[in-house]
Scaffold this motif. Structure first.
Motif, PDB file in Angstrom:
ATOM      1  N   UNK A  95       0.853  -1.206   0.000  1.00 35.48           N
ATOM      2  CA  UNK A  95       0.000   0.000   0.000  1.00 35.48           C
ATOM      3  C   UNK A  95       0.882   1.247   0.000  1.00 35.48           C
ATOM      4  N   UNK A  96       0.519   2.221  -0.812  1.00 30.10           N
ATOM      5  CA  UNK A  96       1.138   3.549  -0.721  1.00 30.10           C
ATOM      6  C   UNK A  96       0.095   4.517  -0.182  1.00 30.10           C
ATOM      7  N   UNK A  97       0.505   5.319   0.805  1.00 30.62           N
ATOM      8  CA  UNK A  97      -0.400   6.335   1.354  1.00 30.62           C
ATOM      9  C   UNK A  97       0.214   7.715   1.187  1.00 30.62           C
ATOM     10  N   UNK A  98      -0.628   8.715   1.174  1.00 32.57           N
ATOM     11  CA  UNK A  98      -0.178  10.113   1.117  1.00 32.57           C
ATOM     12  C   UNK A  98      -0.654  10.797   2.381  1.00 32.57           C
ATOM     13  N   UNK A  99       0.214  11.664   2.939  1.00 34.29           N
ATOM     14  CA  UNK A  99      -0.147  12.429   4.131  1.00 34.29           C
ATOM     15  C   UNK A  99       0.463  11.843   5.384  1.00 34.29           C
ATOM     16  N   UNK A 100       0.335  12.583   6.496  1.00 37.72           N
ATOM     17  CA  UNK A 100       0.819  12.091   7.778  1.00 37.72           C
ATOM     18  C   UNK A 100       2.314  12.202   7.957  1.00 37.72           C
ATOM     19  N   UNK A 101       3.026  12.608   6.918  1.00 40.00           N
ATOM     20  CA  UNK A 101       4.482  12.709   7.014  1.00 40.00           C
ATOM     21  C   UNK A 101       4.938  13.734   5.967  1.00 40.00           C
ATOM     22  N   UNK A 102       5.984  14.480   6.306  1.00 39.13           N
ATOM     23  CA  UNK A 102       6.554  15.372   5.290  1.00 39.13           C
ATOM     24  C   UNK A 102       7.937  14.848   4.933  1.00 39.13           C
ATOM     25  N   UNK A 103       8.403  15.177   3.724  1.00 39.05           N
ATOM     26  CA  UNK A 103       9.700  14.651   3.270  1.00 39.05           C
ATOM     27  C   UNK A 103      10.805  15.059   4.238  1.00 39.05           C
ATOM     28  N   UNK A 135      -5.651  10.826   8.514  1.00 39.76           N
ATOM     29  CA  UNK A 135      -4.653  11.727   7.903  1.00 39.76           C
ATOM     30  C   UNK A 135      -3.933  11.038   6.733  1.00 39.76           C
ATOM     31  N   UNK A 136      -4.042   9.709   6.658  1.00 37.70           N
ATOM     32  CA  UNK A 136      -3.458   8.985   5.522  1.00 37.70           C
ATOM     33  C   UNK A 136      -4.521   8.751   4.455  1.00 37.70           C
ATOM     34  N   UNK A 137      -4.220   9.158   3.226  1.00 41.46           N
ATOM     35  CA  UNK A 137      -5.064   8.805   2.089  1.00 41.46           C
ATOM     36  C   UNK A 137      -4.439   7.594   1.412  1.00 41.46           C
ATOM     37  N   UNK A 138      -5.244   6.572   1.186  1.00 43.07           N
ATOM     38  CA  UNK A 138      -4.714   5.379   0.502  1.00 43.07           C
ATOM     39  C   UNK A 138      -4.658   5.695  -0.987  1.00 43.07           C
ATOM     40  N   UNK A 139      -3.426   5.772  -1.512  1.00 39.31           N
ATOM     41  CA  UNK A 139      -3.258   6.199  -2.903  1.00 39.31           C
ATOM     42  C   UNK A 139      -3.394   5.025  -3.867  1.00 39.31           C
ATOM     43  N   UNK A 140      -2.770   3.903  -3.528  1.00 42.13           N
ATOM     44  CA  UNK A 140      -2.829   2.744  -4.414  1.00 42.13           C
ATOM     45  C   UNK A 140      -2.408   1.513  -3.621  1.00 42.13           C
TER      46      UNK A 140
END
Ligand SMILES: Cc1cc2nc3c(=O)[nH]c(=O)nc-3n(C[C@H](O)[C@H](O)[C@H](O)COP(=O)(O)OP(=O)(O)OC[C@H]3O[C@@H](n4cnc5c(N)ncnc54)[C@H](O)[C@@H]3O)c2cc1C
Length: 491
Positions: free
Chosen positions: A189-197, A256-261
Protein backbone atom coordinates in the motif's frame (compact mmCIF):
# COMPACT_ATOMS: atom_id res chain seq x y z
CA UNK A 1 14.92 -9.14 -46.10
CA UNK A 2 13.45 -5.65 -45.58
CA UNK A 3 15.49 -2.73 -44.28
CA UNK A 4 15.83 -2.18 -40.55
CA UNK A 5 13.40 0.24 -38.90
CA UNK A 6 15.86 0.77 -36.04
CA UNK A 7 19.09 -0.48 -34.56
CA UNK A 8 17.42 -1.50 -31.33
CA UNK A 9 13.87 -2.47 -30.44
CA UNK A 10 13.25 -2.17 -26.70
CA UNK A 11 10.16 -4.16 -25.73
CA UNK A 12 8.69 -2.84 -22.48
CA UNK A 13 8.92 0.67 -21.08
CA UNK A 14 9.15 -0.03 -17.38
CA UNK A 15 12.09 1.52 -15.55
CA UNK A 16 14.56 -0.91 -17.15
CA UNK A 17 13.33 -0.33 -20.70
CA UNK A 18 13.30 3.43 -20.14
CA UNK A 19 16.92 3.46 -18.99
CA UNK A 20 17.89 1.04 -21.76
CA UNK A 21 16.28 3.20 -24.44
CA UNK A 22 17.76 6.47 -23.16
CA UNK A 23 21.28 5.06 -22.83
CA UNK A 24 21.03 3.42 -26.26
CA UNK A 25 20.26 6.80 -27.84
CA UNK A 26 23.30 8.21 -26.06
CA UNK A 27 25.29 5.41 -27.73
CA UNK A 28 24.08 6.81 -31.05
CA UNK A 29 21.69 3.93 -31.75
CA UNK A 30 18.31 4.47 -33.37
CA UNK A 31 15.73 3.13 -30.93
CA UNK A 32 12.09 2.14 -31.09
CA UNK A 33 10.65 1.40 -27.64
CA UNK A 34 7.20 -0.13 -27.32
CA UNK A 35 4.89 -0.83 -24.41
CA UNK A 36 1.59 -2.62 -24.51
CA UNK A 37 0.18 -0.27 -21.87
CA UNK A 38 -0.76 3.33 -22.56
CA UNK A 39 0.47 4.56 -19.16
CA UNK A 40 3.31 3.57 -16.81
CA UNK A 41 2.49 0.77 -14.37
CA UNK A 42 0.00 2.28 -11.91
CA UNK A 43 0.36 0.05 -8.82
CA UNK A 44 2.90 0.32 -5.94
CA UNK A 45 6.23 -1.31 -6.73
CA UNK A 46 9.84 -0.12 -6.42
CA UNK A 47 10.36 2.05 -3.34
CA UNK A 48 14.13 2.49 -3.07
CA UNK A 49 17.22 2.55 -5.27
CA UNK A 50 20.89 2.79 -4.51
CA UNK A 51 23.85 5.01 -5.38
CA UNK A 52 24.96 2.87 -8.33
CA UNK A 53 21.56 3.43 -9.91
CA UNK A 54 21.75 7.16 -9.29
CA UNK A 55 25.10 7.11 -11.07
CA UNK A 56 23.43 5.36 -14.03
CA UNK A 57 20.70 8.02 -13.97
CA UNK A 58 23.58 10.50 -14.08
CA UNK A 59 24.90 8.76 -17.22
CA UNK A 60 21.43 9.11 -18.71
CA UNK A 61 21.48 12.83 -17.88
CA UNK A 62 18.60 12.80 -15.37
CA UNK A 63 20.23 12.48 -11.94
CA UNK A 64 19.37 15.99 -10.77
CA UNK A 65 15.77 15.66 -11.87
CA UNK A 66 15.45 12.28 -10.17
CA UNK A 67 17.15 13.53 -7.02
CA UNK A 68 14.53 16.29 -6.90
CA UNK A 69 11.72 13.70 -6.69
CA UNK A 70 13.55 11.27 -4.36
CA UNK A 71 14.48 11.21 -0.69
CA UNK A 72 17.88 10.17 0.69
CA UNK A 73 17.38 7.60 3.47
CA UNK A 74 19.66 7.28 6.47
CA UNK A 75 18.93 3.76 7.71
CA UNK A 76 17.34 0.43 6.86
CA UNK A 77 16.54 -1.78 9.82
CA UNK A 78 15.06 -5.17 10.57
CA UNK A 79 13.37 -5.11 13.98
CA UNK A 80 11.76 -7.69 16.25
CA UNK A 81 8.11 -7.36 17.28
CA UNK A 82 9.44 -5.40 20.28
CA UNK A 83 11.57 -3.22 18.00
CA UNK A 84 14.95 -4.66 19.01
CA UNK A 85 17.40 -4.41 16.12
CA UNK A 86 18.15 -7.63 14.21
CA UNK A 87 19.81 -6.10 11.15
CA UNK A 88 21.00 -2.56 10.75
CA UNK A 89 22.18 -0.94 7.51
CA UNK A 90 23.20 2.67 8.16
CA UNK A 91 23.08 4.76 4.97
CA UNK A 92 25.56 7.56 4.25
CA UNK A 93 24.41 10.86 2.76
CA UNK A 94 27.34 10.69 0.35
CA UNK A 95 28.62 7.26 -0.66
CA UNK A 96 31.71 6.29 -2.64
CA UNK A 97 29.84 6.55 -5.92
CA UNK A 98 29.14 10.27 -5.51
CA UNK A 99 25.53 10.10 -4.37
CA UNK A 100 23.57 9.25 -1.21
CA UNK A 101 23.87 5.50 -0.69
CA UNK A 102 20.09 4.86 -0.88
CA UNK A 103 17.10 6.91 -1.99
CA UNK A 104 13.39 6.40 -1.45
CA UNK A 105 11.38 7.04 -4.58
CA UNK A 106 7.90 7.50 -5.91
CA UNK A 107 8.12 5.28 -8.99
CA UNK A 108 5.64 7.19 -11.20
CA UNK A 109 7.60 10.43 -10.63
CA UNK A 110 10.88 8.71 -11.54
CA UNK A 111 9.36 7.08 -14.61
CA UNK A 112 7.92 10.42 -15.75
CA UNK A 113 11.47 11.85 -15.72
CA UNK A 114 12.84 8.84 -17.60
CA UNK A 115 10.15 8.92 -20.29
CA UNK A 116 10.59 12.65 -20.78
CA UNK A 117 14.32 12.02 -21.25
CA UNK A 118 13.61 9.27 -23.80
CA UNK A 119 11.44 11.70 -25.74
CA UNK A 120 14.10 14.43 -25.54
CA UNK A 121 16.75 12.03 -26.82
CA UNK A 122 14.62 10.97 -29.78
CA UNK A 123 13.52 7.49 -28.72
CA UNK A 124 10.59 6.52 -30.94
CA UNK A 125 8.18 5.55 -28.14
CA UNK A 126 5.06 3.67 -29.14
CA UNK A 127 2.51 3.07 -26.39
CA UNK A 128 -0.39 0.65 -26.70
CA UNK A 129 1.89 -1.52 -28.82
CA UNK A 130 2.27 -5.16 -27.74
CA UNK A 131 4.97 -7.44 -29.13
CA UNK A 132 3.20 -10.68 -30.10
CA UNK A 133 5.87 -12.58 -31.97
CA UNK A 134 9.31 -12.40 -33.51
CA UNK A 135 11.63 -14.29 -35.79
CA UNK A 136 15.31 -13.63 -36.26
CA UNK A 137 17.77 -14.25 -39.05
CA UNK A 138 21.44 -13.53 -39.49
CA UNK A 139 20.79 -9.87 -40.26
CA UNK A 140 18.12 -8.83 -37.74
CA UNK A 141 14.88 -9.52 -35.92
CA UNK A 142 11.38 -9.09 -37.32
CA UNK A 143 8.84 -8.43 -34.59
CA UNK A 144 5.09 -8.32 -34.89
CA UNK A 145 3.55 -5.59 -32.80
CA UNK A 146 -0.17 -5.28 -32.16
CA UNK A 147 -1.43 -1.71 -32.11
CA UNK A 148 -4.83 -0.02 -32.25
CA UNK A 149 -4.31 0.19 -36.02
CA UNK A 150 -3.66 -3.54 -36.31
CA UNK A 151 -0.47 -5.62 -36.47
CA UNK A 152 2.63 -3.61 -37.36
CA UNK A 153 5.95 -5.21 -38.30
CA UNK A 154 9.14 -3.73 -36.81
CA UNK A 155 12.53 -4.89 -38.03
CA UNK A 156 15.50 -4.22 -35.77
CA UNK A 157 19.13 -5.21 -35.71
CA UNK A 158 18.75 -6.25 -32.05
CA UNK A 159 15.88 -6.63 -29.58
CA UNK A 160 16.06 -6.28 -25.82
CA UNK A 161 13.11 -7.65 -23.88
CA UNK A 162 12.55 -5.38 -20.88
CA UNK A 163 8.99 -6.62 -20.72
CA UNK A 164 8.87 -7.74 -17.13
CA UNK A 165 7.96 -10.87 -15.25
CA UNK A 166 5.69 -12.33 -17.94
CA UNK A 167 8.09 -11.44 -20.76
CA UNK A 168 6.74 -12.23 -24.21
CA UNK A 169 10.26 -11.77 -25.59
CA UNK A 170 11.60 -14.42 -23.23
CA UNK A 171 8.80 -16.76 -24.30
CA UNK A 172 9.40 -16.02 -28.00
CA UNK A 173 12.99 -17.25 -27.75
CA UNK A 174 12.03 -20.24 -25.61
CA UNK A 175 13.68 -19.36 -22.29
CA UNK A 176 12.07 -20.62 -19.06
CA UNK A 177 12.80 -19.21 -15.62
CA UNK A 178 14.52 -21.22 -12.90
CA UNK A 179 12.61 -21.06 -9.60
CA UNK A 180 14.91 -20.30 -6.67
CA UNK A 181 12.29 -21.20 -4.10
CA UNK A 182 10.51 -18.25 -2.54
CA UNK A 183 6.79 -17.58 -2.73
CA UNK A 184 5.03 -15.36 -0.18
CA UNK A 185 1.87 -13.22 -0.52
CA UNK A 186 1.97 -9.57 0.62
CA UNK A 187 -0.40 -6.61 0.50
CA UNK A 188 1.46 -3.47 -0.62
CA UNK A 189 0.00 0.00 0.00
CA UNK A 190 1.14 3.55 -0.72
CA UNK A 191 -0.40 6.33 1.35
CA UNK A 192 -0.18 10.11 1.12
CA UNK A 193 -0.15 12.43 4.13
CA UNK A 194 0.82 12.09 7.78
CA UNK A 195 4.48 12.71 7.01
CA UNK A 196 6.55 15.37 5.29
CA UNK A 197 9.70 14.65 3.27
CA UNK A 198 12.76 14.39 5.51
CA UNK A 199 10.74 13.80 8.69
CA UNK A 200 11.23 10.04 8.40
CA UNK A 201 14.34 8.70 6.66
CA UNK A 202 14.36 5.11 7.92
CA UNK A 203 12.87 2.09 6.15
CA UNK A 204 11.96 -0.77 8.48
CA UNK A 205 11.08 -4.44 8.34
CA UNK A 206 9.13 -5.47 11.41
CA UNK A 207 9.84 -9.16 11.86
CA UNK A 208 6.73 -9.79 13.93
CA UNK A 209 5.44 -13.34 13.48
CA UNK A 210 1.94 -11.99 14.21
CA UNK A 211 2.17 -9.77 11.12
CA UNK A 212 5.42 -9.30 9.20
CA UNK A 213 5.34 -5.66 8.08
CA UNK A 214 7.43 -3.27 5.99
CA UNK A 215 7.17 0.47 6.26
CA UNK A 216 9.13 3.51 5.35
CA UNK A 217 8.92 6.82 3.55
CA UNK A 218 8.53 7.33 -0.17
CA UNK A 219 9.26 10.72 -1.64
CA UNK A 220 6.51 13.33 -1.98
CA UNK A 221 5.00 12.99 1.51
CA UNK A 222 4.10 9.36 0.99
CA UNK A 223 4.53 6.22 3.06
CA UNK A 224 5.00 2.64 1.85
CA UNK A 225 3.32 -0.17 3.81
CA UNK A 226 3.64 -3.89 3.15
CA UNK A 227 1.77 -6.52 5.19
CA UNK A 228 2.29 -10.25 4.82
CA UNK A 229 -0.81 -12.41 4.44
CA UNK A 230 -0.94 -15.40 6.73
CA UNK A 231 -2.00 -18.86 5.52
CA UNK A 232 -5.78 -19.03 5.13
CA UNK A 233 -6.34 -15.26 4.95
CA UNK A 234 -8.62 -14.23 2.11
CA UNK A 235 -6.76 -11.75 -0.17
CA UNK A 236 -9.95 -9.86 -1.06
CA UNK A 237 -11.03 -9.38 2.57
CA UNK A 238 -7.46 -8.58 3.60
CA UNK A 239 -7.20 -5.82 0.99
CA UNK A 240 -10.60 -4.31 1.79
CA UNK A 241 -10.44 -0.71 3.01
CA UNK A 242 -11.80 -1.42 6.49
CA UNK A 243 -9.09 -4.03 7.02
CA UNK A 244 -6.38 -1.76 5.58
CA UNK A 245 -7.50 0.97 7.99
CA UNK A 246 -7.19 -1.51 10.87
CA UNK A 247 -3.67 -2.46 9.74
CA UNK A 248 -2.64 1.21 9.60
CA UNK A 249 -4.30 1.98 12.95
CA UNK A 250 -1.84 -0.45 14.61
CA UNK A 251 0.81 2.11 13.62
CA UNK A 252 -1.16 5.02 15.03
CA UNK A 253 -2.43 6.35 11.72
CA UNK A 254 -6.01 7.27 10.89
CA UNK A 255 -7.71 9.51 8.39
CA UNK A 256 -4.65 11.73 7.90
CA UNK A 257 -3.46 8.98 5.52
CA UNK A 258 -5.06 8.81 2.09
CA UNK A 259 -4.71 5.38 0.50
CA UNK A 260 -3.26 6.20 -2.90
CA UNK A 261 -2.83 2.74 -4.41
CA UNK A 262 -2.49 -0.87 -3.31
CA UNK A 263 -1.92 -4.35 -4.72
CA UNK A 264 -1.37 -7.92 -3.57
CA UNK A 265 1.78 -9.60 -4.87
CA UNK A 266 3.40 -12.97 -4.49
CA UNK A 267 7.08 -12.30 -3.89
CA UNK A 268 9.23 -14.66 -5.99
CA UNK A 269 12.88 -15.51 -6.63
CA UNK A 270 13.49 -16.53 -10.24
CA UNK A 271 16.30 -16.32 -12.76
CA UNK A 272 16.61 -17.12 -16.46
CA UNK A 273 19.34 -19.63 -17.32
CA UNK A 274 19.98 -17.85 -20.64
CA UNK A 275 19.85 -14.09 -21.29
CA UNK A 276 20.72 -14.01 -25.00
CA UNK A 277 19.52 -15.95 -28.02
CA UNK A 278 21.28 -14.55 -31.06
CA UNK A 279 20.06 -11.00 -31.62
CA UNK A 280 17.51 -11.13 -28.80
CA UNK A 281 18.42 -10.36 -25.19
CA UNK A 282 16.41 -10.03 -21.99
CA UNK A 283 16.92 -7.64 -19.07
CA UNK A 284 15.30 -6.66 -15.78
CA UNK A 285 12.38 -8.69 -14.45
CA UNK A 286 12.32 -10.58 -17.75
CA UNK A 287 15.69 -12.09 -16.72
CA UNK A 288 15.44 -12.22 -12.92
CA UNK A 289 12.98 -11.52 -10.13
CA UNK A 290 13.54 -11.28 -6.41
CA UNK A 291 11.53 -10.53 -3.28
CA UNK A 292 11.71 -6.80 -2.50
CA UNK A 293 13.42 -7.04 0.90
CA UNK A 294 16.77 -5.80 -0.43
CA UNK A 295 15.13 -3.11 -2.61
CA UNK A 296 17.13 -4.39 -5.54
CA UNK A 297 14.85 -5.82 -8.25
CA UNK A 298 14.62 -2.68 -10.36
CA UNK A 299 18.20 -1.76 -9.43
CA UNK A 300 19.43 -5.07 -10.82
CA UNK A 301 17.52 -4.48 -14.04
CA UNK A 302 18.93 -1.00 -14.45
CA UNK A 303 22.41 -2.45 -13.94
CA UNK A 304 21.61 -4.90 -16.75
CA UNK A 305 20.81 -1.97 -19.05
CA UNK A 306 24.02 -0.10 -18.19
CA UNK A 307 26.07 -3.27 -18.73
CA UNK A 308 24.49 -4.26 -22.03
CA UNK A 309 23.99 -0.97 -23.79
CA UNK A 310 27.59 0.00 -24.55
CA UNK A 311 28.28 -3.53 -25.80
CA UNK A 312 25.35 -3.20 -28.22
CA UNK A 313 26.80 0.18 -29.21
CA UNK A 314 30.20 -1.42 -29.85
CA UNK A 315 28.67 -4.18 -31.99
CA UNK A 316 26.16 -2.08 -33.93
CA UNK A 317 28.16 1.13 -34.36
CA UNK A 318 31.77 0.05 -34.20
CA UNK A 319 31.79 -3.43 -35.67
CA UNK A 320 32.77 -5.38 -32.56
CA UNK A 321 32.24 -9.12 -32.72
CA UNK A 322 28.66 -9.88 -31.54
CA UNK A 323 30.19 -12.56 -29.30
CA UNK A 324 31.02 -9.77 -26.83
CA UNK A 325 27.28 -9.76 -26.06
CA UNK A 326 27.74 -13.09 -24.28
CA UNK A 327 29.74 -11.22 -21.64
CA UNK A 328 26.47 -9.53 -20.61
CA UNK A 329 25.04 -12.64 -18.95
CA UNK A 330 28.48 -13.84 -17.90
CA UNK A 331 29.00 -10.65 -15.88
CA UNK A 332 25.49 -9.84 -14.78
CA UNK A 333 23.92 -13.21 -13.89
CA UNK A 334 26.22 -14.09 -10.95
CA UNK A 335 25.79 -10.56 -9.60
CA UNK A 336 22.00 -10.71 -9.88
CA UNK A 337 22.07 -14.19 -8.34
CA UNK A 338 24.09 -12.97 -5.33
CA UNK A 339 21.57 -10.20 -4.74
CA UNK A 340 18.64 -12.61 -5.10
CA UNK A 341 20.31 -14.77 -2.43
CA UNK A 342 20.57 -11.73 -0.15
CA UNK A 343 16.94 -10.74 -0.80
CA UNK A 344 15.79 -14.30 -0.07
CA UNK A 345 17.91 -14.43 3.12
CA UNK A 346 16.31 -11.16 4.24
CA UNK A 347 12.89 -12.52 3.28
CA UNK A 348 13.43 -15.63 5.37
CA UNK A 349 14.19 -13.41 8.39
CA UNK A 350 11.07 -11.30 7.83
CA UNK A 351 8.53 -13.90 6.78
CA UNK A 352 8.79 -16.18 9.82
CA UNK A 353 5.31 -16.88 11.21
CA UNK A 354 6.13 -19.53 13.83
CA UNK A 355 6.34 -17.83 17.24
CA UNK A 356 8.90 -20.24 18.72
CA UNK A 357 11.13 -20.13 15.65
CA UNK A 358 10.90 -16.32 15.62
CA UNK A 359 11.90 -16.13 19.28
CA UNK A 360 14.88 -18.36 18.55
CA UNK A 361 15.78 -16.24 15.50
CA UNK A 362 15.60 -13.05 17.59
CA UNK A 363 17.80 -14.42 20.37
CA UNK A 364 20.42 -15.73 17.95
CA UNK A 365 20.57 -12.66 15.74
CA UNK A 366 20.67 -10.24 18.68
CA UNK A 367 23.50 -12.24 20.28
CA UNK A 368 25.51 -12.37 17.05
CA UNK A 369 24.94 -8.67 16.48
CA UNK A 370 26.14 -7.90 20.02
CA UNK A 371 29.29 -9.88 19.18
CA UNK A 372 29.86 -7.63 16.16
CA UNK A 373 28.48 -9.92 13.42
CA UNK A 374 25.37 -9.41 11.34
CA UNK A 375 23.57 -12.32 9.67
CA UNK A 376 23.01 -10.63 6.29
CA UNK A 377 25.37 -8.36 4.39
CA UNK A 378 24.63 -6.04 1.50
CA UNK A 379 28.24 -6.04 0.29
CA UNK A 380 27.43 -7.24 -3.22
CA UNK A 381 30.25 -8.78 -5.28
CA UNK A 382 32.25 -7.07 -8.00
CA UNK A 383 31.63 -8.23 -11.56
CA UNK A 384 33.92 -10.91 -12.92
CA UNK A 385 34.58 -12.95 -16.06
CA UNK A 386 33.44 -11.31 -19.28
CA UNK A 387 35.18 -8.18 -20.51
CA UNK A 388 37.71 -7.51 -17.78
CA UNK A 389 41.48 -7.61 -17.78
CA UNK A 390 41.99 -9.91 -14.82
CA UNK A 391 44.15 -7.39 -12.94
CA UNK A 392 43.52 -6.27 -9.37
CA UNK A 393 40.28 -4.26 -9.03
CA UNK A 394 39.03 -5.42 -12.45
CA UNK A 395 35.24 -5.71 -12.18
CA UNK A 396 34.94 -3.25 -9.30
CA UNK A 397 32.92 -0.08 -9.65
CA UNK A 398 35.29 2.86 -9.81
CA UNK A 399 34.60 5.43 -7.09
CA UNK A 400 33.11 8.76 -8.07
CA UNK A 401 34.63 11.53 -5.95
CA UNK A 402 32.72 14.81 -5.81
CA UNK A 403 35.11 17.71 -5.46
CA UNK A 404 34.13 21.40 -5.44
CA UNK A 405 30.62 20.20 -6.21
CA UNK A 406 31.73 18.47 -9.43
CA UNK A 407 31.39 14.73 -9.85
CA UNK A 408 34.14 12.77 -11.56
CA UNK A 409 31.92 11.24 -14.27
CA UNK A 410 30.72 14.68 -15.33
CA UNK A 411 34.34 15.82 -15.63
CA UNK A 412 35.63 12.82 -17.60
CA UNK A 413 32.56 12.38 -19.83
CA UNK A 414 31.07 9.22 -21.25
CA UNK A 415 32.68 6.18 -22.87
CA UNK A 416 35.78 4.21 -21.96
CA UNK A 417 38.55 6.30 -20.37
CA UNK A 418 42.19 5.71 -19.54
CA UNK A 419 43.24 7.63 -16.43
CA UNK A 420 46.90 8.29 -15.58
CA UNK A 421 49.85 10.48 -16.54
CA UNK A 422 51.98 10.71 -19.71
CA UNK A 423 49.43 8.52 -21.47
CA UNK A 424 50.04 7.13 -24.95
CA UNK A 425 47.58 8.13 -27.69
CA UNK A 426 44.63 5.77 -27.14
CA UNK A 427 44.31 4.84 -30.83
CA UNK A 428 41.24 2.93 -32.03
CA UNK A 429 38.86 1.33 -29.54
CA UNK A 430 36.98 4.46 -28.51
CA UNK A 431 38.97 5.22 -25.40
CA UNK A 432 39.67 8.76 -24.27
CA UNK A 433 42.71 9.76 -22.24
CA UNK A 434 42.24 11.52 -18.90
CA UNK A 435 45.67 12.92 -18.12
CA UNK A 436 45.90 13.88 -14.48
CA UNK A 437 48.42 16.59 -15.35
CA UNK A 438 45.79 18.38 -17.42
CA UNK A 439 44.41 21.42 -15.54
CA UNK A 440 40.89 20.25 -16.30
CA UNK A 441 41.32 17.23 -14.05
CA UNK A 442 43.55 18.89 -11.42
CA UNK A 443 40.91 18.92 -8.69
CA UNK A 444 40.56 15.14 -8.99
CA UNK A 445 44.29 14.37 -9.23
CA UNK A 446 44.99 13.89 -5.48
CA UNK A 447 42.06 11.50 -5.03
CA UNK A 448 42.85 9.53 -8.20
CA UNK A 449 46.59 9.44 -7.47
CA UNK A 450 45.78 8.02 -4.05
CA UNK A 451 43.52 5.39 -5.64
CA UNK A 452 46.19 4.41 -8.18
CA UNK A 453 48.87 4.22 -5.48
CA UNK A 454 46.69 1.93 -3.40
CA UNK A 455 45.81 -0.17 -6.46
CA UNK A 456 49.47 -0.40 -7.42
CA UNK A 457 49.19 0.72 -11.05
CA UNK A 458 50.26 3.72 -13.11
CA UNK A 459 46.94 3.86 -14.92
CA UNK A 460 43.38 2.56 -14.75
CA UNK A 461 41.09 1.89 -17.70
CA UNK A 462 37.39 2.37 -16.99
CA UNK A 463 34.69 0.82 -19.13
CA UNK A 464 31.77 2.97 -20.26
CA UNK A 465 29.72 1.56 -17.36
CA UNK A 466 32.41 2.83 -14.94
CA UNK A 467 33.56 -0.61 -13.90
CA UNK A 468 37.31 -1.00 -13.77
CA UNK A 469 38.57 -2.85 -16.86
CA UNK A 470 42.06 -3.09 -15.38
CA UNK A 471 44.88 -1.42 -13.48
CA UNK A 472 48.51 -1.35 -14.60
CA UNK A 473 50.65 0.14 -17.34
CA UNK A 474 48.77 2.34 -19.80
CA UNK A 475 50.05 0.64 -22.96
CA UNK A 476 49.19 -2.85 -21.71
CA UNK A 477 45.71 -1.73 -20.66
CA UNK A 478 45.04 -0.20 -24.06
CA UNK A 479 46.24 -3.30 -25.84
CA UNK A 480 44.05 -5.50 -23.63
CA UNK A 481 41.03 -3.28 -24.22
CA UNK A 482 41.51 -3.15 -27.98
CA UNK A 483 41.73 -6.92 -28.10
CA UNK A 484 38.69 -7.57 -25.96
CA UNK A 485 36.42 -4.96 -27.51
CA UNK A 486 36.96 -6.27 -31.02
CA UNK A 487 37.30 -9.98 -30.74
CA UNK A 488 35.47 -12.97 -29.47
CA UNK A 489 35.97 -13.65 -25.80
CA UNK A 490 37.62 -16.95 -25.09
CA UNK A 491 35.17 -19.38 -23.54
C1 LIG B 1 6.05 -4.64 -3.80
C2 LIG B 1 7.31 -4.48 -4.60
C3 LIG B 1 8.29 -3.65 -4.12
C4 LIG B 1 9.46 -3.49 -4.84
N1 LIG B 1 10.42 -2.66 -4.33
C5 LIG B 1 11.56 -2.47 -5.02
C6 LIG B 1 12.53 -1.55 -4.56
O1 LIG B 1 12.36 -0.92 -3.53
N2 LIG B 1 13.66 -1.39 -5.30
C7 LIG B 1 13.87 -2.07 -6.45
O2 LIG B 1 14.93 -1.88 -7.06
N3 LIG B 1 12.95 -2.94 -6.92
C8 LIG B 1 11.81 -3.15 -6.24
N4 LIG B 1 10.85 -3.99 -6.74
C9 LIG B 1 11.08 -4.67 -8.00
C10 LIG B 1 10.77 -3.78 -9.18
O3 LIG B 1 9.49 -3.22 -9.08
C11 LIG B 1 10.90 -4.55 -10.48
O4 LIG B 1 12.10 -5.27 -10.47
C12 LIG B 1 10.89 -3.59 -11.66
O5 LIG B 1 9.65 -2.94 -11.76
C13 LIG B 1 11.16 -4.34 -12.96
O6 LIG B 1 11.25 -3.40 -13.98
P1 LIG B 1 11.19 -3.86 -15.50
O7 LIG B 1 11.31 -2.61 -16.27
O8 LIG B 1 12.13 -4.98 -15.71
O9 LIG B 1 9.76 -4.50 -15.66
P2 LIG B 1 8.29 -3.83 -15.53
O10 LIG B 1 8.35 -2.66 -14.61
O11 LIG B 1 7.39 -4.93 -15.18
O12 LIG B 1 8.01 -3.27 -16.97
C14 LIG B 1 7.71 -4.15 -18.04
C15 LIG B 1 6.96 -3.37 -19.09
O13 LIG B 1 6.82 -4.21 -20.24
C16 LIG B 1 5.53 -4.02 -20.77
N5 LIG B 1 5.22 -5.22 -21.55
C17 LIG B 1 5.00 -6.46 -21.11
N6 LIG B 1 4.77 -7.30 -22.13
C18 LIG B 1 4.85 -6.56 -23.27
C19 LIG B 1 4.70 -6.85 -24.64
N7 LIG B 1 4.41 -8.09 -25.07
N8 LIG B 1 4.85 -5.85 -25.54
C20 LIG B 1 5.12 -4.59 -25.14
N9 LIG B 1 5.26 -4.26 -23.83
C21 LIG B 1 5.13 -5.24 -22.91
C22 LIG B 1 4.64 -3.81 -19.56
O14 LIG B 1 3.47 -3.11 -19.92
C23 LIG B 1 5.56 -2.99 -18.65
O15 LIG B 1 5.36 -1.60 -18.83
C24 LIG B 1 9.66 -4.18 -6.04
C25 LIG B 1 8.66 -5.02 -6.53
C26 LIG B 1 7.49 -5.16 -5.82
C27 LIG B 1 6.42 -6.04 -6.37
Amino acid sequence: MSAHNCDLLVVGLGPVGEVMAALARLQGLSVIAIDKALEPYPLPRAAIFDQEIMRIFQMAGVADQIEAVSLALNNYQFLTARHEVLLDFPIADEGRLGWAETYAMHQPSVEAVLRARCAELGVDMRLGAAMTGMIQDEDGVSATVDTADGPTPIRARYVVGCDGAWSAVRAAVGINLEDLGFDEPWLVIDTVGGVSDGQLRVARQICDPQRPTTHGPLAGGRLRWEFMLKPGEDPVAFAAEDNVRKLLAVWGYGDELTIERQAIYRFHALIAPQWRVGRVLIAGDAAHQMPPFAGQGMCSGIRDAANLVWKLGAVIRHGSDPAILDSYQEERAPHARAIIDTAVAMGRVVCMLDEAAAAQRDAGMIARKAAGAQDVTTAYPDLSGGMFSGTAHAGALFPQPRIDGIRLDDAIGEGAVLIGRNLPAPGPGHVRAVDLDHPRFARFAPALDAWLAEAGGAAVLLRPDRHVFGVGGAAALLEGWHTIIRTKIAA
